[in-house]
Design a protein around this motif. Structure first.
Motif, PDB file in Angstrom:
ATOM      1  N   LEU A 101      23.053 -21.254  -0.949  1.00 28.83           N
ATOM      2  CA  LEU A 101      23.903 -20.284  -1.476  1.00 28.83           C
ATOM      3  C   LEU A 101      25.378 -20.814  -2.567  1.00 28.83           C
ATOM      4  O   LEU A 101      25.757 -20.061  -3.065  1.00 28.83           O
ATOM      5  N   GLU A 150      25.053 -20.651  -5.774  1.00 32.15           N
ATOM      6  CA  GLU A 150      24.668 -19.592  -6.439  1.00 32.15           C
ATOM      7  C   GLU A 150      26.447 -19.073  -6.994  1.00 32.15           C
ATOM      8  O   GLU A 150      26.875 -18.373  -7.509  1.00 32.15           O
ATOM      9  N   GLY A 189      26.609 -18.854 -10.139  1.00 33.03           N
ATOM     10  CA  GLY A 189      25.027 -18.082 -10.086  1.00 33.03           C
ATOM     11  C   GLY A 189      25.662 -17.248 -11.584  1.00 33.03           C
ATOM     12  O   GLY A 189      26.483 -17.177 -12.473  1.00 33.03           O
ATOM     13  N   THR A 212      26.297 -11.711  -7.974  1.00 27.42           N
ATOM     14  CA  THR A 212      25.528 -12.524  -8.298  1.00 27.42           C
ATOM     15  C   THR A 212      25.983 -13.468  -7.278  1.00 27.42           C
ATOM     16  O   THR A 212      25.943 -13.730  -5.999  1.00 27.42           O
ATOM     17  N   ARG A 213      27.697 -13.921  -8.092  1.00 32.34           N
ATOM     18  CA  ARG A 213      28.146 -15.041  -6.844  1.00 32.34           C
ATOM     19  C   ARG A 213      29.131 -14.228  -5.744  1.00 32.34           C
ATOM     20  O   ARG A 213      28.699 -14.948  -4.179  1.00 32.34           O
ATOM     21  N   ARG A 269      28.068 -11.613  -4.128  1.00 36.06           N
ATOM     22  CA  ARG A 269      26.653 -11.086  -3.537  1.00 36.06           C
ATOM     23  C   ARG A 269      26.534 -12.439  -2.113  1.00 36.06           C
ATOM     24  O   ARG A 269      26.382 -12.646  -0.545  1.00 36.06           O
ATOM     25  N   ALA A 270      26.110 -13.716  -3.071  1.00 34.26           N
ATOM     26  CA  ALA A 270      25.984 -15.397  -1.987  1.00 34.26           C
ATOM     27  C   ALA A 270      27.010 -15.490  -0.755  1.00 34.26           C
ATOM     28  O   ALA A 270      26.874 -15.812  -0.091  1.00 34.26           O
ATOM     29  N   GLU A 312      17.539  -8.589   2.123  1.00 33.42           N
ATOM     30  CA  GLU A 312      16.641 -10.185   1.420  1.00 33.42           C
ATOM     31  C   GLU A 312      15.317  -9.679   2.459  1.00 33.42           C
ATOM     32  O   GLU A 312      14.457 -10.645   2.178  1.00 33.42           O
TER      33      GLU A 312
END
Length: 594
Positions: free
Chosen positions: A372, A375, A379, A384-385, A387-388, A472
């Motif tokens: 993560l 990411e 990402g 996306t970044r 969320r990680a 997830e």
């Protein structure tokens, strides 16, 4: 011997996490699977050949304070010199500061070998990397050039100076003071006076210099001292100043611990004379926020060290159980018949399997968290970044605490399997337990991590990060539901996660707001088991598709996943009962009754 299975690490990194795909990103484009594997092979060899040989001697020959100087076992310095020569201090840093620019997940997997071989010696580069990363992220160019780059090279070592004798985790109560003294080429300069306690690596004769990152109370830009954490700033305070003179930092004493004995642990006095010279990093009042980068990195690394210790205990007790003959199968009456290896006895199998479930589950948890980090940095897009980042924030207290707490359960089994030999110093497992026992306290106790998880990470963002985790998990259970051997596990995991979320909702509606955190540790443990079960199901899905050439690995993963779901995961029910009912069996007791 290797203390962590190279086959298992390869499975986690390549089959499950598919780290080779990271080489398609610009940041890691210079690497390939071959370079990743070469780093892992080198780490395993170096850990075995240079870190492991002094594991017991460093425990027996603790650091000493002689005439104001700290003396350590020479083998520690020799091992760390080789570690630096091979470039491992630089492994996860960007090329522009002299780093190898490896993905965090690969660097962490490599570092696991060093933690397993000698956790105390590994503590020096772990702290150094975290220290240098704070300077690279938040320092000015002069600070980066002068103190970060030499740490990336492994010439300087770093520390984190937070706690004080009267203030452990309660950092708002620190008393160290910083008085402004103008500015120079390195930034705003201060004179710092105070005492810092439990400083790992606080002094030694191994490195050319020691770079302390010090939290201190300092006035704001208007000269006003703000109360609490708002008044805390962060300072870089080197042992040796840029002009070559000694800074006003003195070792007041050494702490003698039950484990990690090769790691120097100090009480440091800053400013016995005119005051230690330090330079502020970032803006006034940002100290704790900036330091949280090192603290959170250290929390994941503590989890990695705990997972590595669980893994080493598992590996060594399994080897012992296979070689130790004792007893005969039930029903065998002939005293002349050959004895059986104890690994064939059901209770020993249970303890071995429990260790495997914890060690390999904890390693998966730490490596997933490290992925993560990659990411967040590389990402594909901002969403996306983000969320990680939210998911890593939620998982960080679990990643620190679950391996630390349950790694000790695994280490306890390792001692038991060795029988009477297990608690003697002739075997490693008693030291492994002692070393690992520090990790539930390092970087915040289980209770503190529980409050962070439940209070800040779940309730603090109104369940947003928990919802991401749920999404997830749902992806995994949807895939597993289509595999007959895994379908029931998928349904069980969905049920436990939903029960956990419902328990938190019920708690918020039932409990006095002042009592919401009374069972935070139960929430942390429950969700730690749920997350580990999720990652075991991920491993089982990956293993299920392996062909017969890897049958032992495949079948071992599937059997261990089943064990975790049938034996460990049901324990969550009781913890969630205590949580949802706002149980006050402990909190309501008057301390006068003890």
């Amino acid at each position: 011997m290797d203390f962590i299975s190279r086959e298992d690490l390869s499975f986690l990194l390549h089959d499950w996490l598919n780290v080779s795909a990271l080489t398609e990103r610009e940041a890691f484009g210079e690497h390939s699977r071959d370079t990743f594997d070469a780093v892992l092979d080198l780490a395993a060899d170096l850990a075995r050949d240079t870190f492991a040989p002094h594991y017991k001697s460093a425990d027996a020959n603790e650091p000493r304070l002689v005439d104001g100087k700290v003396e350590t076992l020479p083998a520690i310095a020799e091992a760390l010199a080789t570690y630096a020569e091979m470039g491992f201090f630089a492994s996860s840093f960007p090329e522009e500061v002299g780093g190898m620019q490896l993905p965090s997940v690969v660097s962490s997997a490599a570092f696991a070998h060093f933690c397993a071989a000698n956790l105390a010696t590994a503590a020096y580069p772990m702290l150094t990397a975290g220290n240098a990363r704070v300077l690279v992220e938040f320092g000015n160019q002069a600070q980066i050039d002068t103190w970060a780059k030499p740490q990336v090279e492994g010439r300087y070592f770093g520390t984190m100076c937070l706690s004080e004798p009267q203030a452990g985790s309660s950092l708002a109560d620190i008393r160290t003071k910083a008085v402004p003294e103008g500015s120079d080429d390195f930034g705003d300069r201060y004179r710092i006076k105070g005492n810092k306690m439990w400083i790992s690596g606080g002094d030694q004769q191994i490195s050319e210099n020691i770079v302390h990152l010090v939290l201190s109370k300092a006035p704001d830009e208007n000269g006003v001292q703000q109360p609490g954490i708002k008044g805390i700033s962060l300072f870089v305070v080197p042992k040796i100043l840029p002009d070559g003179t000694r800074n006003d930092v003195a070792v007041a004493g050494l702490n003698h611990k039950m484990g990690y004995r090769g790691t120097v642990n100090c009480l440091l006095n800053f400013g016995e004379g005119e005051g230690a010279i330090g330079w502020r990093i970032g803006q006034p009042g940002q100290g704790l926020a900036l330091m949280f980068q090192m603290m959170n990195e250290a929390r994941i690394m503590v989890g990695l060290g705990a997972a590595a210790m669980a893994y080493r205990g598992f590996t060594q007790s399994l080897e012992y159980a296979r070689e130790r003959p004792q007893g005969r199968p039930l029903g065998q009456k002939d005293p002349n018949s050959p004895m059986t290896a104890i690994v064939e006895h059901a209770d020993v199998k249970r303890m071995v399997l429990s260790q495997k479930a914890i060690a390999e589950g904890a390693m998966a948890l730490v490596l997933y968290s490290a992925s993560l980090v990659d990411e967040i940095k590389t990402g594909a897009d901002a969403a996306t970044r983000a969320r990680a980042e939210a998911l890593l924030g939620l998982l960080t207290p679990i990643t620190k605490s679950w391996p630390s707490e349950f790694g000790l359960v695994a280490n306890d089994h390792a001692i038991q399997i060795h029988g009477g030999y297990g608690y003697t110093r002739e075997y490693d497992v008693e030291q492994i337990y002692r070393d690992n026992r520090l990790n539930p306290i390092h970087e915040g106790t289980y209770g503190i991590q529980g409050m962070d998880f439940l209070g800040r990470k779940v309730m603090g963002d109104k369940g947003a990060a928990l919802a991401i985790l749920g999404e997830e998990i749902a992806k995994t259970t949807a895939r597993a539901a289509a595999v007959p051997a895994l379908a029931k596990m998928a349904a069980d995991l969905t049920g436990y996660f939903n029960d956990g979320c419902a328990a938190i909702t019920e708690l918020q509606g039932r409990a006095d707001p002042a009592r919401l955190m009374d069972n935070a540790g139960q929430a942390l443990s429950a969700f730690g088991h749920i997350v580990t079960a999720w990652l075991w199901l991920e491993q089982a899905l990956t293993a299920h598709d392996l062909d017969d050439s890897r049958a032992r690995l495949r079948d071992g993963k599937l059997a261990t996943c089943r064990f975790f779901f049938e034996v460990e995961l049901p324990k969550v029910s009781h913890q969630l009962h205590l949580l949802r009912s706002a149980n006050d069996a402990a909190a309501a007791v008057s301390s006068d009754l003890f």
